[in-house]
Scaffold this motif. Sequence first.
Motif, PDB file in Angstrom:
ATOM      1  N   LEU A  23       5.637  51.083 -22.224  1.00  0.00           N
ATOM      2  CA  LEU A  23       6.320  52.240 -22.812  1.00  0.00           C
ATOM      3  C   LEU A  23       5.643  53.545 -22.413  1.00  0.00           C
ATOM      4  CD1 LEU A  23       7.363  50.895 -26.296  1.00  0.00           C
ATOM      5  CD2 LEU A  23       8.860  51.550 -24.409  1.00  0.00           C
ATOM      6  N   ARG A  24       4.335  53.530 -22.213  1.00  0.00           N
ATOM      7  CA  ARG A  24       3.660  54.725 -21.687  1.00  0.00           C
ATOM      8  C   ARG A  24       4.183  55.030 -20.282  1.00  0.00           C
ATOM      9  NH1 ARG A  24      -0.714  52.538 -24.376  1.00  0.00           N
ATOM     10  NH2 ARG A  24      -1.476  51.489 -22.520  1.00  0.00           N
ATOM     11  N   ASP A  25       4.312  53.994 -19.470  1.00  0.00           N
ATOM     12  CA  ASP A  25       4.856  54.188 -18.128  1.00  0.00           C
ATOM     13  C   ASP A  25       6.302  54.677 -18.196  1.00  0.00           C
ATOM     14  OD1 ASP A  25       2.475  53.324 -17.008  1.00  0.00           O
ATOM     15  OD2 ASP A  25       3.167  51.265 -16.707  1.00  0.00           O
ATOM     16  N   ALA A  26       7.091  54.075 -19.076  1.00  0.00           N
ATOM     17  CA  ALA A  26       8.488  54.492 -19.232  1.00  0.00           C
ATOM     18  C   ALA A  26       8.577  55.955 -19.659  1.00  0.00           C
ATOM     19  CB  ALA A  26       9.193  53.599 -20.257  1.00  0.00           C
ATOM     20  N   ALA A  27       7.681  56.365 -20.538  1.00  0.00           N
ATOM     21  CA  ALA A  27       7.679  57.761 -20.992  1.00  0.00           C
ATOM     22  C   ALA A  27       7.370  58.712 -19.838  1.00  0.00           C
ATOM     23  CB  ALA A  27       6.676  57.953 -22.134  1.00  0.00           C
ATOM     24  N   ARG A  28       6.426  58.356 -18.986  1.00  0.00           N
ATOM     25  CA  ARG A  28       6.101  59.206 -17.835  1.00  0.00           C
ATOM     26  C   ARG A  28       7.297  59.312 -16.881  1.00  0.00           C
ATOM     27  NH1 ARG A  28       1.064  56.848 -18.458  1.00  0.00           N
ATOM     28  NH2 ARG A  28       1.437  55.216 -16.942  1.00  0.00           N
ATOM     29  N   HIS A  29       7.946  58.185 -16.607  1.00  0.00           N
ATOM     30  CA  HIS A  29       9.112  58.208 -15.719  1.00  0.00           C
ATOM     31  C   HIS A  29      10.258  59.003 -16.345  1.00  0.00           C
ATOM     32  CE1 HIS A  29       7.336  55.546 -12.814  1.00  0.00           C
ATOM     33  NE2 HIS A  29       7.170  54.592 -13.707  1.00  0.00           N
ATOM     34  N   THR A  30      10.453  58.842 -17.649  1.00  0.00           N
ATOM     35  CA  THR A  30      11.511  59.582 -18.345  1.00  0.00           C
ATOM     36  C   THR A  30      11.228  61.079 -18.309  1.00  0.00           C
ATOM     37  OG1 THR A  30      11.970  57.680 -19.759  1.00  0.00           O
ATOM     38  CG2 THR A  30      12.736  59.832 -20.545  1.00  0.00           C
ATOM     39  N   ALA A  31       9.978  61.457 -18.475  1.00  0.00           N
ATOM     40  CA  ALA A  31       9.608  62.874 -18.406  1.00  0.00           C
ATOM     41  C   ALA A  31       9.900  63.435 -17.008  1.00  0.00           C
ATOM     42  CB  ALA A  31       8.143  63.068 -18.772  1.00  0.00           C
ATOM     43  N   ALA A  32       9.676  62.641 -15.980  1.00  0.00           N
ATOM     44  CA  ALA A  32       9.989  63.094 -14.609  1.00  0.00           C
ATOM     45  C   ALA A  32      11.487  63.303 -14.447  1.00  0.00           C
ATOM     46  CB  ALA A  32       9.468  62.077 -13.595  1.00  0.00           C
ATOM     47  N   VAL A  33      12.289  62.404 -15.022  1.00  0.00           N
ATOM     48  CA  VAL A  33      13.745  62.556 -14.962  1.00  0.00           C
ATOM     49  C   VAL A  33      14.161  63.824 -15.702  1.00  0.00           C
ATOM     50  CG1 VAL A  33      15.944  61.560 -15.724  1.00  0.00           C
ATOM     51  CG2 VAL A  33      14.203  60.090 -14.691  1.00  0.00           C
ATOM     52  N   ALA A  34      13.600  64.049 -16.875  1.00  0.00           N
ATOM     53  CA  ALA A  34      13.935  65.239 -17.665  1.00  0.00           C
ATOM     54  C   ALA A  34      13.552  66.509 -16.909  1.00  0.00           C
ATOM     55  CB  ALA A  34      13.240  65.191 -19.020  1.00  0.00           C
ATOM     56  N   ALA A  35      12.420  66.502 -16.249  1.00  0.00           N
ATOM     57  CA  ALA A  35      11.993  67.670 -15.474  1.00  0.00           C
ATOM     58  C   ALA A  35      12.953  67.926 -14.319  1.00  0.00           C
ATOM     59  CB  ALA A  35      10.571  67.472 -14.956  1.00  0.00           C
ATOM     60  N   ARG A  36      13.370  66.877 -13.650  1.00  0.00           N
ATOM     61  CA  ARG A  36      14.314  67.031 -12.537  1.00  0.00           C
ATOM     62  C   ARG A  36      15.640  67.620 -13.027  1.00  0.00           C
ATOM     63  NH1 ARG A  36      15.511  61.811 -10.899  1.00  0.00           N
ATOM     64  NH2 ARG A  36      17.548  61.955 -11.851  1.00  0.00           N
ATOM     65  N   LYS A  37      16.122  67.129 -14.175  1.00  0.00           N
ATOM     66  CA  LYS A  37      17.376  67.656 -14.729  1.00  0.00           C
ATOM     67  C   LYS A  37      17.223  69.127 -15.107  1.00  0.00           C
ATOM     68  CE  LYS A  37      19.227  63.302 -16.475  1.00  0.00           C
ATOM     69  NZ  LYS A  37      19.644  62.544 -17.676  1.00  0.00           N
TER      70      LYS A  37
END
Length: 119
Positions: free
Chosen positions: A90-104
């Motif tokens: 879930l820590r890894d998922a949070a980092r990847h999700t944050a990258a997606v949010a930043a891209r958006k």
Amino acid sequence: MTAHLDRVQAARQHLSPMNPQIVRYLCDALITELGEGTDDLEHDAMKSLQEGNYDRAKQLCLMNPTNSYLAAISCISSAYRSPTVADSVLRDAARHTAAVAARKCEQRISSAFSAILAG
């Protein structure tokens, strides 16, 4: 290779699984932040995840292994499949999700600037 797998299995025996309800709440927060995918592969992976077909979701995610959206889905699927490693994935998922949010966010800012400067 076998010695490494034996060490991993031994280490996992000492892990405590996370409460499945807490895992679900945390995953739901990430899924909400991810939103809808931008292409068919992302849509299919998210659909598989939401249907509980975690193996298929992970398999689809391997079709584009550098995609942050898909990486987040893969990690979320792992959390659902194995509550004993949920805290880590879930820590890894949070980092990847944050990258997606930043891209958006970058895309929204770019669109706003372009619209302002074009008009």
